[in-house]
Design a protein around this motif. Sequence first.
Motif, short mmCIF file in Angstrom:
data_model
loop_
_atom_site.label_atom_id
_atom_site.label_comp_id
_atom_site.label_asym_id
_atom_site.label_seq_id
_atom_site.Cartn_x
_atom_site.Cartn_y
_atom_site.Cartn_z
N MET A 51 30.55 39.98 29.18
CA MET A 51 29.42 40.24 30.07
C MET A 51 29.61 39.53 31.41
SD MET A 51 26.36 39.94 27.24
CE MET A 51 25.03 39.96 28.45
N HIS A 52 30.12 38.31 31.37
CA HIS A 52 30.37 37.59 32.62
C HIS A 52 31.39 38.32 33.48
CE1 HIS A 52 28.88 33.55 30.76
NE2 HIS A 52 27.90 34.22 31.32
N ALA A 53 32.41 38.89 32.84
CA ALA A 53 33.42 39.63 33.61
C ALA A 53 32.79 40.83 34.31
CB ALA A 53 34.55 40.08 32.68
N ASP A 80 26.19 49.70 31.73
CA ASP A 80 27.20 50.75 31.92
C ASP A 80 28.62 50.17 31.97
OD1 ASP A 80 25.22 52.61 31.98
OD2 ASP A 80 25.21 52.85 34.16
N GLY A 81 28.74 48.88 32.22
CA GLY A 81 30.06 48.26 32.27
C GLY A 81 30.53 47.75 30.92
N LEU A 82 29.70 47.86 29.90
CA LEU A 82 30.07 47.42 28.55
C LEU A 82 30.43 48.61 27.69
CD1 LEU A 82 27.12 44.90 27.95
CD2 LEU A 82 29.46 44.35 28.66
N ALA A 105 30.73 41.42 43.13
CA ALA A 105 31.63 41.86 44.20
C ALA A 105 31.11 43.14 44.85
CB ALA A 105 33.03 42.08 43.63
N GLU A 106 30.58 44.06 44.05
CA GLU A 106 30.02 45.28 44.60
C GLU A 106 28.78 44.98 45.45
OE1 GLU A 106 29.24 47.74 41.25
OE2 GLU A 106 31.37 47.98 40.72
N GLY A 123 28.46 36.60 14.64
CA GLY A 123 28.28 37.15 13.29
C GLY A 123 27.97 38.63 13.31
N ILE A 124 27.79 39.18 14.49
CA ILE A 124 27.62 40.63 14.65
C ILE A 124 28.48 41.06 15.85
CG2 ILE A 124 25.30 40.73 13.68
CD1 ILE A 124 24.21 40.81 16.56
N GLY A 125 28.96 42.29 15.82
CA GLY A 125 29.77 42.78 16.92
C GLY A 125 31.09 42.03 17.04
N ARG A 126 31.75 42.19 18.19
CA ARG A 126 33.02 41.52 18.44
C ARG A 126 32.78 40.14 19.04
NH1 ARG A 126 36.52 43.87 22.44
NH2 ARG A 126 34.71 44.90 23.37
N PRO A 127 33.53 39.13 18.60
CA PRO A 127 33.40 37.81 19.22
C PRO A 127 33.70 37.89 20.73
CG PRO A 127 34.62 37.63 17.17
CD PRO A 127 34.47 39.10 17.45
N GLY A 128 33.08 36.98 21.48
CA GLY A 128 33.34 36.90 22.92
C GLY A 128 32.46 37.79 23.76
#
Length: 303
Positions: free
Chosen positions: A189-191, A260-262, A198-199, A179-184
């Motif tokens: 975040m998991h990606a 930083d990845g979002l 991996a890093e 209901g806020i921001g973009r769905p998913g």
Amino acid sequence: MAHDHHQHGHDHRGPEHGHAHDHADIDWADLAPLLEAQAELYTPLYRQAMAWLAREVTEPGLVVDVGSGPGVVSCLFADTFPGARVVAADGAAPLLDRARDRAARLGLADRFGTLAGDLPGVLGELDHPADLMWASQSLHHLGDQRAALAALAGHLAPGGTLAVLEGGLPARFLPRDLGIGRPGLQARMHAVEEDYFAEMRAALPGTVAETEDWAALLTAAGLKHTGTRSFLLDLPAPLTDEARAYVATSLSRLRDRIADGLDATDRATLDRLLDPADEAGVHRRQDVFVLLAHTVYTAVRPA
């Protein structure tokens, strides 16, 4: 060793999930309450896994928890196998202090011990080979996982069982459309977490790239793979206060690691979710839940 969500999360693969090696920049004494809260919340899942193991392993004399963290799971093993001596092994001494205190509170001190030191080397201090060895999300913090499995196998008694908890499904707390921001949001975040993981693996000393086929890795360690089972933790909405606090703390720590990845929109959404005064935040909304799966692989040392 332990988990921080992602341990011994706390995303499912967070860098503090296992304490298989020393993280000099982590204050384990400060982190211990969070690790304990997670393990206590996950107790229904661990009890499912232990009920399965109890059907596979007959009256073990020695159970070793490899990467035990503050000992919540170690004490569950002592409860599951009342005739067993349990040893909690971890690289973080402050967490083992908590483990000993917990065992004493539960009346388990007479058959509970600890080993502090780098894993798997510290297992050389065991008085006896293990009948059951449990390694929960600790192996992926060791650079050479294949060599680590071989080392663990070497500390098993003939006919002894090694149970490795790795993989499964990452924890979900939020509906797809908030209901806020973009769905998913949580899928994205998991990606980012996968890239972070991996890093982390790539930066480990002596790291070796490995296909995460745990059954094959156990076989390569000279063991006979005997089973694979996944166990579900399903805490539906509305959550208890304890579970809600766990979600809020987990997402806050996760934001510190992967923000930083979002993109800017997702960071803003996450900030709203973590604002205790926001009706759309996890402190107040009624659709927050906890859903995850952990997979356990078992293998036996030939007699």
